[in-house]
Design a protein around this motif. Structure first.
Motif: not given
Length: 260
Positions: A16-24, A53-64
């Protein structure tokens, strides 16, 4: 072997992470090409808002912010595929394009609702655990520990959103950052009014030379009163919230049984 080491990783990291990064990366290229003269400024504002918003959510899965764009695009693709399948199974295939568009839009927007719910849940957890954390902090300080040592004891005793933020504050203080700035950044990362009031009182007491244990004792007592008042408010709202399910589900069933 290298293959065995790769297979030991979770499915999300392997696939999933490689697909997400490629789409990003594709999404960022598209937004750069389609931007106007004010495009870079708007893009930076959007990235900063997403990062906050990601910081307020606690950085889920360390997403940028870039990863979050990939997550939304991936959800949009899944929503478009699901919409196409539902249209083909339930209605006329002539509406296939409409189903794909509607499903893609819903899938693209759905992660934002999930993130908003995660932010609200994290802030609620901080509000709920703040009085208990302050009580433990007061007990530790009154037992003779310093403020930093009491903070370390509180972090070691429990694991929740508030103690994670306090642990980050302690880590920043260990690398030489002033306590005042670390606490203010914690308030900015949470945006919880109760925590902001406590931090402002603590900083003011430090500036004026007031005893920290006295400030902690007063704040802990105040937050216990506020928590009790909130519980009473929710208890008073319960009958009104129960009225609508009773009118919709329970009363019609009772009427049917009585008439029968």
């Amino acid at each position: 072997t290298l293959e065995e080491l790769e297979l030991e990783q979770p499915f999300s990291e392997r696939v999933l992470q490689p697909i997400i990064r490629k789409l990003a990366s594709y999404g960022e290229r598209f937004t750069r090409r389609g931007g106007s003269t004010r495009g870079p400024q708007r893009r930076n504002e959007r990235i900063e808002r997403t990062r906050r918003r990601l910081t307020l959510a606690g950085n889920p899965n360390r997403w940028t912010a870039s990863d979050w764009l990939g997550v939304k695009l991936f959800a949009g693709l899944l929503g478009g595929g699901l919409g196409a399948v539902l249209i083909m199974l339930l209605t006329d295939p002539a509406f296939l394009l409409l189903g794909v568009v509607v499903g893609a839009v819903i899938g693209f927007i759905a992660p934002e609702f999930w993130l908003s719910r995660k932010i609200a849940a994290r802030q609620k957890e901080i509000v709920r655990t703040l009085p208990d954390v302050l009580d433990l902090l007061v007990i530790s300080v009154e037992a003779g520990l310093g403020y930093d040592a009491a903070l370390a004891r509180v972090v070691a005793k429990s694991d929740n959103a508030l103690t994670q933020e306090l642990n980050r504050v302690m880590a920043e203080m260990r690398v030489g950052r002033p306590r005042r700035e670390a606490l203010r950044d914690m308030v900015a990362r949470t945006e919880v009014p109760d925590l902001a009031n406590f931090v402002s009182a603590l900083i003011q007491a430090e500036q004026l030379g007031v005893s920290v244990s006295q400030v902690l004792h007063v704040q802990a007592e105040h937050l216990r009163v506020v928590r009790r008042q909130r519980a009473e408010e929710q208890a008073q709202q319960a009958p009104l919230k129960m009225l609508f399910p009773m009118l919709i589900f329970i009363f019609p069933a009772l009427c049917i049984i009585i008439l029968g």
